[in-house]
Motif scaffolding. Structure first.
Motif: not given
Length: 193
Positions: A67-70, A74-75, A127-132, A171-172
């Motif tokens: 996935h493209e970096a957003r 936070p990650v 990989p962004y599913a865990a960001e919420s 935080r990670w």
């Protein structure tokens, strides 16, 4: 399998650009390595030029799609800060490392800048599913991170790093950088070795 009493070796290949007489031919080298600390390898001798290794089926990686970096994630912000400090000497690594993790920046810094381009996570399609949600202390993630490293001349080249993250205080933090990538289990995926 390494015979008893012998150090394991790692094979590397290089394609010299513009080296006199190389003609751009791919050359192979073998470097004996020694584990000096858990997972830390050092070269035991100078490299030896060797013939090309036999070609086999490549190991499959156990990551979801890239996935493209957003930049707002936070990650990605953590990874960007880590790679800027690690490869470009910009900023500090320590604030982003899990307790007990020792990672030294590459010295001298080989990059003028770095940019996290894409990432994939082992065991997840997104990989962004865990960001919420705020991560729980001790929660782990294993990522494959593609970085563009920009040299002093302005030329960029792609690199990929296996990174293990561990959550602490919401935080990670990086628990391992440049770790071995997560490979598919052939018994689960049906691949033959």
């Amino acid at each position: 399998m390494t015979p008893a009493g012998q150090e394991p070796s790692r094979d590397v290949s290089v394609q010299p650009a513009g080296a006199a007489g190389s003609g751009g031919v791919l050359r192979y080298f073998q470097v004996p390595v020694k584990e000096v600390d858990r997972g830390v390898l050092v070269a035991a001798t100078l490299p030896a030029e060797v013939s090309a290794p036999p070609v086999g089926e490549a190991a499959g990686l156990a990551y979801g799609p890239m996935h493209e970096a957003r930049s707002s994630a936070p990650v990605v912000q953590t990874l960007q800060a880590v790679f800027s400090a690690y490869r470009a000497g910009s900023g500090e690594l320590e604030p982003y490392l899990s307790p007990g993790t020792a990672i030294s920046p590459v010295s001298p810094a080989p990059s003028a800048a770095t940019a996290v381009q894409r990432l994939a996570e082992a065991g997840r399609r997104d990989p962004y599913a865990a960001e919420s949600a705020k991560p729980r202390d001790g929660q782990r993630r294993r990522l494959l991170v593609e970085v563009e490293a920009v040299g002093p001349s302005g030329a960029g080249w792609p690199l990929a790093y296996a990174v293990e993250l561990r959550a602490r205080d919401g935080r990670w933090e990086v628990a391992a950088l440049g770790a071995a990538p997560v490979l598919e289990d052939p018994q689960v995926t049906g691949r033959k070795n």
